[in-house]
Design an enzyme around this catalytic site. Sequence first.
Site, PDB file in Angstrom:
ATOM      1  N   CYS A 147      15.008 -26.119  -2.515  1.00 51.02           N
ATOM      2  CA  CYS A 147      14.307 -25.932  -3.315  1.00 51.02           C
ATOM      3  C   CYS A 147      13.623 -25.672  -4.459  1.00 51.02           C
ATOM      4  CB  CYS A 147      14.204 -24.489  -3.011  1.00 51.02           C
ATOM      5  SG  CYS A 147      14.854 -23.424  -3.607  1.00 51.02           S
ATOM      6  N   ARG A 149       9.434 -16.265  -4.530  1.00 54.14           N
ATOM      7  CA  ARG A 149      10.063 -15.969  -5.644  1.00 54.14           C
ATOM      8  C   ARG A 149       9.830 -14.954  -5.945  1.00 54.14           C
ATOM      9  NH1 ARG A 149       6.820 -20.554  -6.946  1.00 54.14           N
ATOM     10  NH2 ARG A 149       8.994 -22.379  -7.370  1.00 54.14           N
ATOM     11  N   GLU A 195      22.905 -23.683  -6.973  1.00 51.60           N
ATOM     12  CA  GLU A 195      22.090 -24.451  -8.395  1.00 51.60           C
ATOM     13  C   GLU A 195      23.731 -23.740  -9.695  1.00 51.60           C
ATOM     14  OE1 GLU A 195      18.934 -21.671  -9.664  1.00 51.60           O
ATOM     15  OE2 GLU A 195      20.095 -19.569  -8.511  1.00 51.60           O
ATOM     16  N   ARG A 255      13.290 -14.939  -1.548  1.00 55.35           N
ATOM     17  CA  ARG A 255      14.675 -15.243  -2.536  1.00 55.35           C
ATOM     18  C   ARG A 255      14.869 -13.989  -3.189  1.00 55.35           C
ATOM     19  NH1 ARG A 255      14.406 -18.581  -7.656  1.00 55.35           N
ATOM     20  NH2 ARG A 255      13.004 -17.669  -7.973  1.00 55.35           N
ATOM     21  N   ARG A 289      15.687 -28.413 -20.246  1.00 52.64           N
ATOM     22  CA  ARG A 289      15.038 -30.031 -19.933  1.00 52.64           C
ATOM     23  C   ARG A 289      13.725 -29.589 -21.360  1.00 52.64           C
ATOM     24  NH1 ARG A 289      12.856 -27.647 -14.542  1.00 52.64           N
ATOM     25  NH2 ARG A 289      13.235 -25.416 -14.628  1.00 52.64           N
ATOM     26  N   HIS A 318       1.537 -23.568 -18.691  1.00 53.02           N
ATOM     27  CA  HIS A 318       0.597 -22.532 -18.217  1.00 53.02           C
ATOM     28  C   HIS A 318      -1.136 -23.317 -17.477  1.00 53.02           C
ATOM     29  CE1 HIS A 318       2.475 -18.494 -19.372  1.00 53.02           C
ATOM     30  NE2 HIS A 318       3.079 -19.172 -18.421  1.00 53.02           N
ATOM     31  N   ASN A 328      16.502 -27.589 -10.478  1.00 52.01           N
ATOM     32  CA  ASN A 328      15.869 -27.325 -11.437  1.00 52.01           C
ATOM     33  C   ASN A 328      17.165 -26.801 -12.621  1.00 52.01           C
ATOM     34  OD1 ASN A 328      13.516 -27.536 -10.211  1.00 52.01           O
ATOM     35  ND2 ASN A 328      12.495 -26.298 -10.350  1.00 52.01           N
ATOM     36  N   ASP A 329      17.822 -25.644 -11.215  1.00 47.38           N
ATOM     37  CA  ASP A 329      18.645 -24.969 -12.916  1.00 47.38           C
ATOM     38  C   ASP A 329      20.088 -26.330 -12.468  1.00 47.38           C
ATOM     39  OD1 ASP A 329      18.268 -23.393 -14.119  1.00 47.38           O
ATOM     40  OD2 ASP A 329      18.492 -21.412 -12.564  1.00 47.38           O
TER      41      ASP A 329
END
Length: 577
Positions: A504, A297, A433, A334, A467, A190, A456-457
């Site tokens: 994306c 998102r 993904e 999405r 990861r 964060h 990412n996935d």
Amino acid sequence: MVQTGIAAAPGIVIGKAVVRQEKQLVVERKKIDSGETARETDRFRHAVGLAASELVGIKEKVRQELSEEEARIFEAHLLVLQDPEFVGAIEFLINQELLNAEAALTDVRDQYVQLFASMDNEYMRERASDLQDVSNRLLKKLLGVKDDSAMEDGEPVVLVVHDLTPSDTAQLDPARIKAFVTNVGGRTSHSAIMARSLEIPAVVGLSDITERVTSGTLVIVDGLEGTVHIDPDEAVIATYEAKKQAYEQQKALWAKLVHEKTVTRDGYHVELVANIGSPHDASQAMENGAEGIGLFRTEFLYMGKDRFPTEEEQFAAYKAIAQTMGSERPVIIRTLDIGGDKELPYLPLPKEQNPFLGYRAIRMCLDRADLFKTQLRAILRASEYGDIKIMYPMIATIGELRKANEFLAECKEELQREGISYRQELEVGIMIEVPAAVMIADQLAREVDFFSIGTNDLIQYTMAADRMNEHVSHLYDPFHPAVLRMIHHVIKAAAQEGKWVGMCGEMAGEPHAIPILLGLGLQEFSMSATSILQARHLLAQLDAGQLRELAMHVLTLESGAEIKAYVKEHVLDVLQR
């Protein structure tokens, strides 16, 4: 001396260090009389009220100065203070074990933090950090310790600290803190996310930087490479002065591209769009020159609440984004992607050994028609106000796609019966993904309007590597030949059916990846808003036609490191000459 860590936020700063050592909060552990429990409980509840008031203030400051997405970090902190299990456990120790409030708080805090920090789930590990931050705030209220997060006025400095909580980072003054470096942390923490939004260069994960630097020492923070130079000589300073000036000139050059279209040197137009998490973020995307929204998102509409958002609430959010972007800029929404590393306190999901492979995203939505159709209706209604597109996440089979479209057709029929209009030509696509979706991309392409590759996935699933797991994170490589070949396969399958493909995942904004993706035929690049202008500048220098040969060649190479080195030598270094 040079220390190497993780580049968390870009930029170069040369300045004097201020080392802030963490103050240990000394807690006296004592038993109380049974007649004192009411007073001690009231003292604890008063501390909760003070902490909550502070967090509301921080949340609003972050909302105004950064974005809705960062503000939700502090909504999560507020939820901790409202969590009956957390608060109830502390009050139980006060009333039943006759512990003073400080000792009860630290006992419960340590129990939860140890539990969450040991989990493999990224979301739960972040929850440990949140609990630590909130608990320390509460403890300061109980002990009467003033929160000294803010630095005193003075000359600009580089802050050197063991760690920065989200609360600490949110209260940094960029005019005073020119950069920060920490012993611990990662690029996805964060604090790192907020540092990038605040445009404060940062290097994290330096292990023992607080032991190697003393206040007043000159340091160079390179947030581009992830290095910190301690007490550099004049030659190193001169080198970094030049590097800093070049970077600032680059940023000024990028800023001139805000209102330009993204066109390659040979005239090929690609769309550069933004990933966002809230309506507020759409404005930031526009300010950074986004040509649309490649990924909204929607789960952020569901998080930080104690209930599901209504159709009207969702409609208002989607409409606001569409109106911000205007009719000429696409907005891809999405559908709900909850599960895996994202959980809702009011949506009990089964505890799973492998949540990333479990009941999440479209799999859950297809089981919960009430939730799914509420969202689809809201998206359809908002489509009247802009170029909205729908995208389903986590599709692995053609049956899932067809069932999702059946729900969409039902919603369209319902709205027609109710006399509510929506955009008839609304496009529907899916995220690629899951490796299974890659292998049947030819079949899926016949039934969608577009693909968006969620790297990412996809990388995680392809390499069977978490990861966030330090023991296997080296396998999480976007440049691995297997990953690039999958991307190539998807783009080819879509092209055969006349469908377009975007991306994306974080890979879309990676400078070493952009030439390869352009050569493979990717048509849309969606990334964080702050990466758009740098990507536009790079794409304007590239020749899409010439890069097709380069892309085909790198698919024959044997490792990600070899591929990155090849792109650097044959593209990026050439552009620097």
